[in-house]
Design an enzyme around this catalytic site. Structure first.
Site, PDB file in Angstrom:
ATOM      1  N   PRO A   2       0.841  -1.199   0.000  1.00  0.00           N
ATOM      2  CG  PRO A   2      -0.622  -1.511   1.760  1.00  0.00           C
ATOM      3  CD  PRO A   2       0.670  -1.991   1.202  1.00  0.00           C
ATOM      4  CD  GLU A   3       2.272   3.760  -4.408  1.00  0.00           C
ATOM      5  OE1 GLU A   3       2.749   4.896  -4.282  1.00  0.00           O
ATOM      6  OE2 GLU A   3       2.409   3.081  -5.435  1.00  0.00           O
ATOM      7  CE  LYS A  55       5.372   3.228   1.174  1.00  0.00           C
ATOM      8  NZ  LYS A  55       6.116   2.346   0.304  1.00  0.00           N
ATOM      9  NE  ARG A 265       9.003  -2.989  -4.457  1.00  0.00           N
ATOM     10  CZ  ARG A 265       8.228  -2.134  -3.779  1.00  0.00           C
ATOM     11  NH1 ARG A 265       8.721  -1.363  -2.832  1.00  0.00           N
ATOM     12  NH2 ARG A 265       6.950  -2.036  -4.061  1.00  0.00           N
TER      13      ARG A 265
END
Ligand SMILES: [Zn+2]
Length: 276
Positions: A2-3, A55, A265
């Site tokens: 989740p950002e 986050k 990533r």
């Protein structure tokens, strides 16, 4: 993962539902949290505030107790009316906070800890967070100075380094670089102040655009519908993310992708619009 926009929205939704409410029941499958609840019961405390910090989500209870959670890949918070059927199996529940109007349930959150104000201040991961890109007092100049102190970092890595700027995740990393016409494999030291400012401006704009649409009442506090192009067609909502081999929406060149950084990533970019 989740950002920050997702965490921000989840925190806001939780705050609307639980803020000011008295906890009527607390349930957890995590032994460390259960221990704290046994020693210093959560039931009877008031939920004072819920806020996002990068986050991380922090839920403040009366009597100097703060529940800190991190969603990582799998976690999510849901909000239900009492008695409403949960949308995930009970075995995935990690924390459930009951109040009279609402029940907040954290499913599969991999990190959940209780803190006091003083232990939170010492909590390394939280303390190491850079300015939150969604914060009202976000200061681009300060973040640019921070970024320039790490000239050898690749831009795509720097944007995910939460100690430099907090809140961006892998989707927006690629989208922000494209919108700023910056190749994500350039090092920070090769960027002009204007290019750095453009990255932060787009980061903030995209994140804000994804929190203004109201989460509404009810459940799920995350969404897969991030949008950066401003186009209404769901198939055209992102510029480059997960579009490897597809034509660039600006120049038609095939989008590339490659793993980047120690965490490998995947980064997406247009080799024409974002030249090295
Ligand atoms: Zn292009």
């Amino acid at each position: 993962m989740p950002e920050g926009d997702t965490i921000f929205r989840a925190a806001r939704t939780l705050n609307r539902a639980l803020g000011g409410q008295v906890v009527t029941k607390f349930d957890t499958q995590l032994p460390k949290l259960a221990r704290v609840d046994y020693d210093t019961p959560i039931t009877g405390r008031t939920v004072e505030n819920v806020e996002a910090a990068g986050k991380w989500m922090r839920m403040y209870f009366s009597g100097d107790l703060i529940l800190v959670t991190h969603m990582l890949m799998s976690g999510s918070w849901h909000i239900y009316r009492p008695g409403e059927r949960w949308q995930r199996p009970r075995i995935q529940m990690r924390v459930a906070i009951y109040t009279e109007p609402f029940v907040a349930v954290a499913f599969q959150v991999p990190i959940a800890e209780f803190h006091t104000a003083s232990t939170l201040a010492r909590h390394a991961s939280v303390q190491r967070l850079g300015p939150d890109v969604l914060a009202d007092d976000f200061d681009p100049a300060a973040v640019i100075a921070q970024l320039r102190s790490r000239p050898d970092l690749e831009v795509g890595v720097a944007l995910l380094t939460q100690s430099l700027v907090a809140g961006l995740g892998n989707v927006f990393k690629s989208e922000v670089c494209f919108a700023s016409r910056v190749n994500p494999f350039r090092t920070v030291g090769t960027l002009s102040v204007e290019e750095l400012a453009a990255l932060l401006r787009h980061a903030r704009k995209f994140m804000q655009a994804n929190v203004t649409d109201s989460a509404g009442e009810g459940i799920v506090t995350y969404t897969g519908m991030r949008r950066t192009t401003g186009r209404s067609d769901p198939s055209e909502r992102l510029w480059v993310y997960k579009r490897r081999g597809e034509p660039c929406r600006v120049c038609g060149t095939a989008i590339l992708s490659r793993k980047q950084g120690l965490d490998a990533r995947t980064t997406f970019w247009c080799p024409e619009c974002q030249r090295l």
